[in-house]
Design an enzyme around this catalytic site. Structure first.
Site, short mmCIF file in Angstrom:
data_model
loop_
_atom_site.label_atom_id
_atom_site.label_comp_id
_atom_site.label_asym_id
_atom_site.label_seq_id
_atom_site.Cartn_x
_atom_site.Cartn_y
_atom_site.Cartn_z
N SER A 144 0.86 -1.19 0.00
CA SER A 144 0.00 0.00 0.00
C SER A 144 0.89 1.23 0.00
O SER A 144 2.04 1.17 0.45
CB SER A 144 -0.87 0.02 1.26
OG SER A 144 -1.54 1.25 1.40
N TYR A 157 -1.82 0.03 10.78
CA TYR A 157 -2.02 -0.39 9.39
C TYR A 157 -0.77 -0.03 8.57
O TYR A 157 -0.25 -0.87 7.82
CB TYR A 157 -3.27 0.26 8.79
CG TYR A 157 -3.47 -0.14 7.34
CD1 TYR A 157 -3.80 -1.45 6.99
CD2 TYR A 157 -3.30 0.79 6.30
CE1 TYR A 157 -3.95 -1.83 5.66
CE2 TYR A 157 -3.46 0.42 4.97
CZ TYR A 157 -3.79 -0.89 4.66
OH TYR A 157 -3.94 -1.26 3.34
P1 NDP Z 1 -11.61 -5.75 0.29
O1 NDP Z 1 -12.08 -5.60 1.69
O2 NDP Z 1 -12.56 -5.49 -0.81
O3 NDP Z 1 -10.98 -7.21 0.07
C1 NDP Z 1 -10.16 -7.78 1.04
C2 NDP Z 1 -10.03 -9.26 0.76
O4 NDP Z 1 -9.19 -9.85 1.75
C3 NDP Z 1 -11.37 -9.97 0.82
O5 NDP Z 1 -11.46 -10.90 -0.23
C4 NDP Z 1 -11.33 -10.70 2.16
O6 NDP Z 1 -12.07 -11.90 2.07
C5 NDP Z 1 -9.83 -11.00 2.26
N1 NDP Z 1 -9.42 -11.29 3.62
C6 NDP Z 1 -9.44 -10.47 4.70
N2 NDP Z 1 -9.03 -11.12 5.79
C7 NDP Z 1 -8.72 -12.38 5.40
C8 NDP Z 1 -8.24 -13.54 6.06
N3 NDP Z 1 -7.99 -13.53 7.38
N4 NDP Z 1 -8.02 -14.67 5.35
C9 NDP Z 1 -8.29 -14.68 4.02
N5 NDP Z 1 -8.75 -13.64 3.34
C10 NDP Z 1 -8.97 -12.50 4.02
O7 NDP Z 1 -10.35 -4.77 0.18
P2 NDP Z 1 -9.28 -4.53 -0.99
O8 NDP Z 1 -9.57 -5.34 -2.18
O9 NDP Z 1 -9.15 -3.08 -1.14
O10 NDP Z 1 -7.96 -5.06 -0.27
C11 NDP Z 1 -7.08 -6.00 -0.83
C12 NDP Z 1 -5.66 -5.67 -0.42
O11 NDP Z 1 -5.31 -4.40 -0.97
C13 NDP Z 1 -5.45 -5.56 1.08
O12 NDP Z 1 -4.19 -6.15 1.40
C14 NDP Z 1 -5.38 -4.06 1.32
O13 NDP Z 1 -4.62 -3.72 2.45
C15 NDP Z 1 -4.70 -3.60 0.04
N6 NDP Z 1 -4.87 -2.21 -0.31
C16 NDP Z 1 -6.12 -1.66 -0.44
C17 NDP Z 1 -6.24 -0.34 -0.80
C18 NDP Z 1 -7.55 0.35 -0.86
O14 NDP Z 1 -7.58 1.60 -0.83
N7 NDP Z 1 -8.67 -0.36 -1.02
C19 NDP Z 1 -5.06 0.49 -1.11
C20 NDP Z 1 -3.81 -0.19 -0.93
C21 NDP Z 1 -3.73 -1.50 -0.58
P3 NDP Z 1 -12.98 -12.54 3.21
O15 NDP Z 1 -13.53 -11.42 4.03
O16 NDP Z 1 -14.01 -13.31 2.44
O17 NDP Z 1 -12.04 -13.42 3.95
C1 8X3 Z 2 -5.08 1.62 1.68
C2 8X3 Z 2 -4.60 2.96 1.26
O1 8X3 Z 2 -4.20 5.32 2.08
O2 8X3 Z 2 -6.43 4.36 2.38
O3 8X3 Z 2 -3.99 0.78 1.85
O4 8X3 Z 2 -4.61 3.61 3.76
S1 8X3 Z 2 -4.98 4.10 2.44
#
Ligand code: NDP
Ligand code: 8X3
Length: 258
Positions: A144, A157
């Site tokens: 991220s 985080y």
């Molecule tokens: P979502 O919440 O849409 O998706 C997160 C995914 O992670 C879901 O499929 C969830 O599935 C899964 N997950 C969470 N906990 C677990 C667990 N314990 N075991 C297995 N699967 C798990 O968020 P994003 O798609 O945005 O996030 C995906 C990644 O991208 C994360 O690592 C996040 O930190 C990163 N990210 C996101 C950003 C944003 O602004 N959205 C920016 C930068 C990075 P389920 O709940 O079914 O287990």
């Molecule tokens: C998610 C990006 O800037 O919302 O990883 O924390 S931010």
């Protein structure tokens, strides 16, 4: 392309879901895991009904990446022909809460550290030896912008994502000699379920995070993963930071007046 297998963690939503659809169209067979099986089943249906991915074989499994025991059992239970994983997308992750560290909820800290750091390590520790044995593989870790810069109230985080950045660099250092590629992808704000999860289901608060500017969408990150995976064999993209144009740095977003 010779049929290759990609394992995507956290494929039930957001970036992981979009990545599964994209890799399916690219011709990968897919192992998709998350905790919510109903979501994974819908993903499988979408892949099967899209003519561009109808030949994609998909293995869906419930997996909580926080449990080393569950990760090992999941891998052991994979049919032999699914164990030769070529691409691992370590995407499962979450943020919980937004507060000063001295007001922080320690359960939130545990969830973030256990998922974003330990979960990524458990899955990688389990899958990467197979990649080393076959002399090829590509690990893509979803970090991220929060792992490059800190922002107010982001403390733990940010800490987990700084750890992902460091682990990604270490993996690259240790795996290059085995012929493997390792890439870190670090997005800014992407509208997914991320903020709904962060704010414990408060949809209105989550919506405000993306108000007044053009945020990234999950497909933008999936497109980057497609780019990374489609480079020539000798080319590795080490690190990609992808931001909305309106997000200057982690905590600063230029919003239009409404
Ligand atoms: P979502 O919440 O849409 O998706 C997160 C995914 O992670 C879901 O499929 C969830 O599935 C899964 N997950 C969470 N906990 C677990 C667990 N314990 N075991 C297995 N699967 C798990 O968020 P994003 O798609 O945005 O996030 C995906 C990644 O991208 C994360 O690592 C996040 O930190 C990163 N990210 C996101 C950003 C944003 O602004 N959205 C920016 C930068 C990075 P389920 O709940 O079914 O287990
Ligand atoms: C998610 C990006 O800037 O919302 O990883 O924390 S931010």
């Amino acid at each position: 392309m010779e049929k290759q297998i990609a394992l995507i963690t956290g494929a039930s939503s957001g970036i992981g879901y979009a990545t599964a659809l994209t890799l399916g169209k690219m011709g990968y067979d897919l192992i998709v895991v998350a905790r919510r099986m109903d979501r994974l089943e819908s993903l499988v249906q979408v892949l099967k009904t899209d003519p561009a991915s109808s030949n994609t074989r998909v293995h869906a499994a419930v997996l909580d990446v926080r449990s080393l025991k569950a990760v090992k059992a999941f891998y052991e239970a994979l049919p032999e022909d699914w164990k030769h994983i070529d691409v691992l997308v370590n995407n499962a992750g979450l943020a919980k809460g937004l507060s000063k560290f001295f007001d922080g909820d320690t359960d939130h800290w545990d969830q973030m550290i256990d998922t974003n750091v330990k979960g990524l390590l458990y899955v990688s520790r389990t899958v990467v030896p197979g990649m080393i044995a076959q002399g090829r593989g590509h690990v893509i870790n979803i970090g991220s912008i929060a792992g490059k810069e800190v922002y107010d109230n982001g403390n733990v985080y940010c800490g987990t994502k700084f750890a992902v950045d460091a682990i990604t660099k270490s993996m690259r250092l240790e795996l290059a000699v085995h012929g493997l590629k390792v890439t870190g992808i670090h997005p800014g704000a992407v509208e997914t379920e991320f903020s709904v999860v962060r704010f414990d289901g408060d949809v209105d608060r989550a919506k405000n995070v993306y108000k007044g500017y053009d945020n990234l969408v999950a497909q933008d990150v999936a497109d980057a993963i497609e780019f990374v995976l489609s480079r020539k064999p000798h080319v590795n993209i080490n690190d990609l930071v992808i931001m909305p144009q309106a997000q200057a740095v982690a905590g600063v977003i230029i919003r239009k007046e409404s």
